[in-house]
Design an enzyme around this catalytic site. Sequence first.
Site, PDB file in Angstrom:
ATOM      1  N   ASP A 292      33.988 -11.523   1.784  1.00 35.68           N
ATOM      2  CA  ASP A 292      33.559 -10.166   2.076  1.00 35.68           C
ATOM      3  C   ASP A 292      32.203 -10.242   2.792  1.00 35.68           C
ATOM      4  OD1 ASP A 292      33.746  -7.086   0.094  1.00 35.68           O
ATOM      5  OD2 ASP A 292      33.296  -7.454   2.196  1.00 35.68           O
ATOM      6  N   GLU A 489      31.203   2.531  -1.538  1.00 36.99           N
ATOM      7  CA  GLU A 489      30.699   1.371  -2.271  1.00 36.99           C
ATOM      8  C   GLU A 489      29.606   1.764  -3.265  1.00 36.99           C
ATOM      9  OE1 GLU A 489      31.472  -1.241   1.724  1.00 36.99           O
ATOM     10  OE2 GLU A 489      30.501  -2.243   0.050  1.00 36.99           O
TER      11      GLU A 489
HETATM   12  C1  GLC Z   1      32.532  -4.118   2.796  1.00 34.74           C
HETATM   13  C2  GLC Z   1      33.610  -3.977   1.758  1.00 34.74           C
HETATM   14  C3  GLC Z   1      34.966  -4.454   2.208  1.00 34.74           C
HETATM   15  C4  GLC Z   1      35.136  -4.226   3.695  1.00 34.74           C
HETATM   16  C5  GLC Z   1      34.129  -5.087   4.414  1.00 34.74           C
HETATM   17  C6  GLC Z   1      34.168  -4.871   5.937  1.00 34.74           C
HETATM   18  O1  GLC Z   1      31.371  -4.598   2.204  1.00 34.74           O
HETATM   19  O2  GLC Z   1      33.351  -4.578   0.492  1.00 34.74           O
HETATM   20  O3  GLC Z   1      35.954  -3.737   1.446  1.00 34.74           O
HETATM   21  O4  GLC Z   1      36.452  -4.585   4.100  1.00 34.74           O
HETATM   22  O5  GLC Z   1      32.789  -4.881   3.953  1.00 34.74           O
HETATM   23  O6  GLC Z   1      33.737  -3.575   6.258  1.00 34.74           O
END
Ligand code: GLC
Length: 628
Positions: A292, A489
Site C-alpha cells: 500500500d 481513511e
Molecule cells: C491508500 C489506501 C489504498 C489505496 C491506495 C492508493 O492509502 O490505503 O486503499 O488503494 O492508497 O490510492
Amino acid sequence: MSGTKRVGLPHTAERAERARRLLARMTPAQKIGQMTQPERLHITPAQVRAHHIGSVLSGGGSTPGRNRPADWVAMNDAYWAASMEEDDRHLAIPILYGVDAIHGNGNVLGATIFPHNIGLGATRDADLIERIGRTTAREVLAAGVDWTFAPTLAVARDPRWGRTYESYSEDPALVTAYADRIVKGLQHSNGRGEGVAAGLAGVGPEGVVACAKHWVGDGGTAAGVDQGDTRADEDELHRLHIAPYVAAIEAGVHTVMVSLSAWNGEKCHAHRQLIQDVLKGRLGFRGFVVSDWNGVEPLARAYDDAIVMAANAGIDMFMVPESWREFIAGLTHAVERGAVPMERIDDAVERILRVKFACGLFDRPRPRVRPGSNGDCFGSREHREVAREAVRKSLVLLKHEGGVLPLDRSARILVAGRNAHDRGRQCGGFTVEWQGVSGNDRIVGGTSIWEGIRAAAPRAQLCTNGGARADTADFDAAIVVIGERPYAEGLGDIREEGPVRAGASNLPPGPGALRPYGDTLELATLHAGDLRTVRGLAARGIPVVAVLVSGRPMVVNDELAASTAFVAAWLPGSEGVGVADVLFGDHDFTGRLPFSWPREMRGANSAPGNDGRVLFPLGYGLRLGAVE
Ligand code: GLC
C-alpha cells in the site's frame, strides 16, 4: 491455520512460458524497475522507460488535464508507449496503470458513482454486485486504465473506523459471498481458467485487473483505528478476515494489496508468514502482491532495512509514490549485498509478468486505439440505471409510524437538511478527490436526493434554512436529509482521544497531524443542526421522514425519536434519484442492515457481549407494512 485447498490464478502454460522466457532476458535493473510503482505526479513517460518502471498509479484525486476520459487515455497512452519502446537497454513490457475505482471510476468527472460497499452490503444481492463490477470495469477501460485497487474485502468490526463504508459488512459470510462475484465482475471472467474471451485467460476484453485488499485484517483493528493493530488468534483471523480472500483467489483475482495495519503488533507489510506462507503458500495465490501507499517506510528506522523486510516478506510490487528512486537504489543495494536473494526478485517479477500476460496486456493495442477507450458507456444512462437500482436496494427502513410511507406524489413535501441537495456528500470519499467533495458542481451527471424528490413530487419545496421560516400549514410531510460530510481513511476515524498521528494513518508526520472526524458516533454531537431541523419541524406538527447519509451506523437515538420514519441511505453515490423511487412507492424497501446498529458508543463494535448495546441487529430492515 486451518488447511485450505489450493487454488490458482488462471493462466495457460503457453503464457507462463512466455513470462519465464522474458524473465530470463531481464537485467537486475529491469527486474527491479518492474517491481516499482510511482505516482503519476512524480514520474514522466521518459522516466518510465529509463528506469524500466512496471506500474504507475493515480492516488485519490490525482487526475490529468481536465479530468475527462480523453485526458486519462492520453496520459496512459504516453506511459504505455514509453514502456513499449524496445532497444538494447529497454525491453518492451507494458506498464499497468492502477486507480481506486472502488465505487465506479470515482476519480474521473462524469463517471457513474455507485453506492459505497456498505450500501451494497445492505442489498444482499450478489448478482447486482457482479453487474456493478462489470459496469465499473467498462468505465475504467474508458479512461485507458487496466487495474483497479478493488474490491476491498475488509470485514469492518467497529464503525469508528474511517473506512467502514468500504466494507460490505461486519459479517464475513456476506463479504465472502460477494468476494468472488465482484472479482468476476471487474475482470469479466468466469473464474479460474474459464476466460470469457479469446486470448485472455483471466480477464475478459471488457475486464480490468482486480485487487483484493487490504491483506489482512484491516477492518479488525482495536477501536477501529485506521492502520492500527488487529489482535486475534490465527483461527479468528482466518474466520473473520482471511475467508473472503479464499473466494477471491478461487475467482482468479490477479493482485492483492497488503494492509497498512498490523496483526498482533507486527505490521502486515513485514509479515512473511501472512504473505509468503499463508497467501502464496497455503491459499495458493499465484498473482502478485502490491504494497500500500508508502507502506514500507514505517517498518524500520532505515529505509533500506525496511525495503529488505518487505521484499523478503513476499511483497512483489512497491507503491512508492515519490520515493521510487530511493526504493530502486535501496532494493538494488539489498540484492547486491545478498540481503534480498535474486530468487525472491525473480519470483516477484515472474508473478508480475504472469499477471500481465494472463490479462492480455502484451496483446492489447496502445490505449488510444483500444475499443474501450473513451467509450460512450462512460456515465451512460444504462450504467446509471444500474447504480439507481443499487441505491433503491441499499435503503434500510429503521422506523416507520403512522403509515407516512410511501409518500403521495401529489403531496406538499418540505425538503430540508444539509445533505438533501449535495451530490458530493452523497458520494462520500474517493470521489473526484481523495477525501471526496461537497456541493454539486464537481459531480458531473447524476441526481441529488432533492433532485429525485422534485422529479417525483412536483409540489415539493427545498428549504435551505431547515424549514425554520416555512408555514407548516402549507405542508403534508417533511423529508430531512441528515448525516456526515465526506471523508477517507484515517480522517474518517472516530477517535476518543488524540489526533490522527502519522504511522497510525500514514499521513504526513509533524505538528500538522490531522484531526480525525470526531470523538463520538453521536450524530447530535457531530452535526447538531440535523437534530434541530428534525425536532423543529416535528414540533410544528409535520411528520418527518429522516434520511441518513453516512458511511457507517451512527448513534441517532434523538433523531430517531423525533422522526416518524427513518431511513439509512449510506453513501448512495451519483444516483440520488433512487431514494425517491422508494420513498414514493415505486419500489418497496428491501435493504437489510449489513452492520449491527449501536444504541450507544460502547455498543459500536461487533465484539461479543455487546448485544445489549445494539439497537438494531445485523439483518434488520422494515418493509412497508411488514417487519423483516
Ligand atoms: C491508500 C489506501 C489504498 C489505496 C491506495 C492508493 O492509502 O490505503 O486503499 O488503494 O492508497 O490510492
